[in-house]
Design an enzyme around this catalytic site. Structure first.
Site, PDB file in Angstrom:
ATOM      1  CB  SER A  26      11.664   9.038   3.954  1.00 14.64           C
ATOM      2  OG  SER A  26      12.718   8.136   3.702  1.00 14.64           O
ATOM      3  CE  LYS A  77      12.491   5.739  -6.669  1.00 15.97           C
ATOM      4  NZ  LYS A  77      12.054   4.332  -6.520  1.00 15.97           N
ATOM      5  CG  ASP A  89      24.877  -1.658 -18.092  1.00 15.65           C
ATOM      6  OD1 ASP A  89      25.176  -0.576 -18.647  1.00 15.65           O
ATOM      7  OD2 ASP A  89      25.514  -2.712 -18.248  1.00 15.65           O
ATOM      8  CG  ASP A 114      13.851   1.112  -6.430  1.00 17.86           C
ATOM      9  OD1 ASP A 114      14.090   1.127  -5.205  1.00 17.86           O
ATOM     10  OD2 ASP A 114      13.359   2.081  -7.035  1.00 17.86           O
ATOM     11  N   GLY A 140       1.423  -3.979 -13.391  1.00 15.26           N
ATOM     12  CA  GLY A 140       1.828  -2.584 -13.274  1.00 15.26           C
ATOM     13  C   GLY A 140       2.874  -2.258 -14.328  1.00 15.26           C
ATOM     14  CG  MET A 229       7.016  -4.182  -5.851  1.00 12.14           C
ATOM     15  SD  MET A 229       7.683  -2.981  -7.003  1.00 12.14           S
ATOM     16  CE  MET A 229       8.425  -4.088  -8.196  1.00 12.14           C
ATOM     17  N   GLY A 252       6.862  -6.349   0.460  1.00  9.99           N
ATOM     18  CA  GLY A 252       7.462  -5.109  -0.037  1.00  9.99           C
ATOM     19  C   GLY A 252       8.439  -4.484   0.941  1.00  9.99           C
TER      20      GLY A 252
HETATM   21  P1  NAP Z   1       3.465   4.619 -10.489  1.00  8.36           P
HETATM   22  O1  NAP Z   1       4.595   4.915 -11.409  1.00  8.36           O
HETATM   23  O2  NAP Z   1       2.502   5.705 -10.125  1.00  8.36           O
HETATM   24  O3  NAP Z   1       2.612   3.397 -11.158  1.00  8.36           O
HETATM   25  C1  NAP Z   1       1.418   2.958 -10.558  1.00  8.36           C
HETATM   26  C2  NAP Z   1       0.946   1.672 -11.227  1.00  8.36           C
HETATM   27  O4  NAP Z   1      -0.237   1.212 -10.536  1.00  8.36           O
HETATM   28  C3  NAP Z   1       0.564   1.828 -12.694  1.00  8.36           C
HETATM   29  O5  NAP Z   1       0.869   0.649 -13.389  1.00  8.36           O
HETATM   30  C4  NAP Z   1      -0.949   2.034 -12.595  1.00  8.36           C
HETATM   31  O6  NAP Z   1      -1.660   1.659 -13.770  1.00  8.36           O
HETATM   32  C5  NAP Z   1      -1.298   1.079 -11.485  1.00  8.36           C
HETATM   33  N1  NAP Z   1      -2.577   1.402 -10.852  1.00  8.36           N
HETATM   34  C6  NAP Z   1      -2.812   2.441 -10.021  1.00  8.36           C
HETATM   35  N2  NAP Z   1      -4.126   2.421  -9.647  1.00  8.36           N
HETATM   36  C7  NAP Z   1      -4.712   1.361 -10.270  1.00  8.36           C
HETATM   37  C8  NAP Z   1      -6.014   0.812 -10.290  1.00  8.36           C
HETATM   38  N3  NAP Z   1      -7.013   1.377  -9.576  1.00  8.36           N
HETATM   39  N4  NAP Z   1      -6.242  -0.293 -11.025  1.00  8.36           N
HETATM   40  C9  NAP Z   1      -5.245  -0.871 -11.744  1.00  8.36           C
HETATM   41  N5  NAP Z   1      -3.976  -0.388 -11.769  1.00  8.36           N
HETATM   42  C10 NAP Z   1      -3.706   0.700 -11.036  1.00  8.36           C
HETATM   43  O7  NAP Z   1       3.975   4.038  -9.099  1.00  8.36           O
HETATM   44  P2  NAP Z   1       5.324   3.201  -8.830  1.00  8.36           P
HETATM   45  O8  NAP Z   1       6.406   4.118  -8.412  1.00  8.36           O
HETATM   46  O9  NAP Z   1       5.532   2.307  -9.987  1.00  8.36           O
HETATM   47  O10 NAP Z   1       4.906   2.358  -7.522  1.00  8.36           O
HETATM   48  C11 NAP Z   1       3.973   1.290  -7.576  1.00  8.36           C
HETATM   49  C12 NAP Z   1       3.842   0.669  -6.181  1.00  8.36           C
HETATM   50  O11 NAP Z   1       5.074   0.049  -5.796  1.00  8.36           O
HETATM   51  C13 NAP Z   1       3.515   1.715  -5.096  1.00  8.36           C
HETATM   52  O12 NAP Z   1       2.583   1.136  -4.205  1.00  8.36           O
HETATM   53  C14 NAP Z   1       4.864   1.907  -4.397  1.00  8.36           C
HETATM   54  O13 NAP Z   1       4.707   2.286  -3.041  1.00  8.36           O
HETATM   55  C15 NAP Z   1       5.469   0.512  -4.517  1.00  8.36           C
HETATM   56  N6  NAP Z   1       6.948   0.513  -4.448  1.00  8.36           N
HETATM   57  C16 NAP Z   1       7.539  -0.228  -3.481  1.00  8.36           C
HETATM   58  C17 NAP Z   1       8.910  -0.292  -3.422  1.00  8.36           C
HETATM   59  C18 NAP Z   1       9.567  -1.140  -2.352  1.00  8.36           C
HETATM   60  O14 NAP Z   1      10.776  -1.002  -2.136  1.00  8.36           O
HETATM   61  N7  NAP Z   1       8.819  -1.992  -1.692  1.00  8.36           N
HETATM   62  C19 NAP Z   1       9.716   0.408  -4.349  1.00  8.36           C
HETATM   63  C20 NAP Z   1       9.073   1.157  -5.342  1.00  8.36           C
HETATM   64  C21 NAP Z   1       7.686   1.214  -5.377  1.00  8.36           C
HETATM   65  P3  NAP Z   1      -1.957   2.753 -14.928  1.00  8.36           P
HETATM   66  O15 NAP Z   1      -0.709   2.819 -15.761  1.00  8.36           O
HETATM   67  O16 NAP Z   1      -3.109   2.169 -15.658  1.00  8.36           O
HETATM   68  O17 NAP Z   1      -2.283   4.048 -14.247  1.00  8.36           O
END
Ligand code: NAP
Length: 289
Positions: A26, A77, A89, A114, A140, A229, A252
């Protein structure tokens, strides 16, 4: 607010932290401690990695304010939301909390920064963008997408199309968020790109340097803004494709840094100093500087 004695932290220090599993990669401790140092606060920000099945016990033990506030990250989370007595909210709509505040009277408050981080990053890197003008397409339907949809709707987005590989998960979000959202199958994405003002990658595609989602970004309106992101790497394949099509982009890392601002304020009672180059610090940590 107590200030540092110059000899590190005292017995009166305000303690905050971040809780996740694993937590050792982190960036939050480095960023928050840089802000603490710049403000000369008598305070500390530390990492915690409770065992996955002990999160609730860990949080309950902090009632009363021994630790003033905790950022919460993967995989806690949703559990953080359940552990709180009062929920904002945004956290309720997002179905997850990334911030817990421990009041002296034992109450635990949950919030989610977030979504505000996403909106702050858009304001910083695509100034003047009007979120209320055109529909949003979000790729996503995981935790990050859920937090984003909550903030986008509260900010007045007229419509949010949620595109996901597993369509059922997109339908779950629509059931939770209501008529301004719709679930879209991947094959139908192109139809929705043509009038989208904002396109957001909230999947993990592109993480570590692979290809991002296969969206025809060149078909979006010329003034559309594209957000990723994913921040490892900083310039993802998705953002590079958006740039090649002439679209404004938001990364991101800026979202990550922007969500940390309200969390610092909630824990330490004052905004972080804009003088600290946290983006420069983060870029060094990511090996991008
Ligand atoms: P999560 O709950 O595990 O969700 C992952 C998402 O990615 C789901 O919609 C999943 O689809 C999709 N996915 C994964 N592999 C895939 C593939 N091969 N083809 C198509 N779709 C795919 O993860 P999350 O917490 O939402 O995080 C998502 C991303 O955002 C991560 O990369 C994370 O590091 C980033 N993030 C960034 C920030 C920031 O502050 N920049 C904050 C939060 C998260 P399915 O439902 O079909 O599995």
């Amino acid at each position: 607010m107590s200030h540092s004695t110059g000899f590190g932290i005292s017995g009166a220090a305000i303690v905050g932290g971040v809780c996740g599993q694993p937590i050792k990669h982190s960036m939050s401790p480095i960023l928050h401690n840089a802000w603490i140092q710049a403000a000369g606060l008598d305070a500390a920000y530390v990492p915690f990695a409770p065992a996955a099945d002990h999160f609730a016990t860990f949080v309950d033990g902090l009632r009363g304010g021994a630790v003033r506030g905790l950022n919460v990250t993967i995989p806690f989370k949703e559990q953080a939301l359940a552990a709180a007595d009062q929920v904002s909210d945004l956290a309720r709509m997002a179905g997850a909390a990334n911030l817990l505040i421990f009041e002296e009277d034992g109450v635990i408050r949950a919030d989610n920064t977030d979504g505000p981080g996403l909106l702050g990053a858009i304001a910083a890197q695509a100034p003047g963008f009007d979120i209320t003008a055109r529909p949003v397409v979000i790729l996503g339907a995981g935790g990050a997408a859920r937090g984003a949809v909550a903030a986008l709707l509260l900010a007045g987005a007229p419509k949010v199309a949620i595109v996901n590989r597993t369509l059922d998960r997109a339908h779950e979000l629509v059931a939770a968020f209501g008529p301004r959202t719709l679930a879209v199958a991947e094959y139908a994405l192109t139809d929705h790109l043509k009038d989208a003002g904002l396109i957001i990658n909230a999947t993990s595609l592109g993480l570590g340097g692979g290809d991002g989602p296969a969206a025809r970004l060149d078909l979006t309106p010329e003034d559309a803004v594209v957000v990723d992101m994913v921040y490892k790497p900083l310039r993802t394949e998705f953002l590079r494709r958006a740039e090649a099509a002439g679209r404004r982009t938001v990364d991101g890392l800026e979202m990550l840094l922007r969500q940390a601002i309200p969390t610092f304020e909630a824990i330490y009672g004052q905004p972080p100093s804009p003088e600290v180059d946290v983006r420069g610090l983060a870029l060094k940590l990511l090996g991008e500087a």
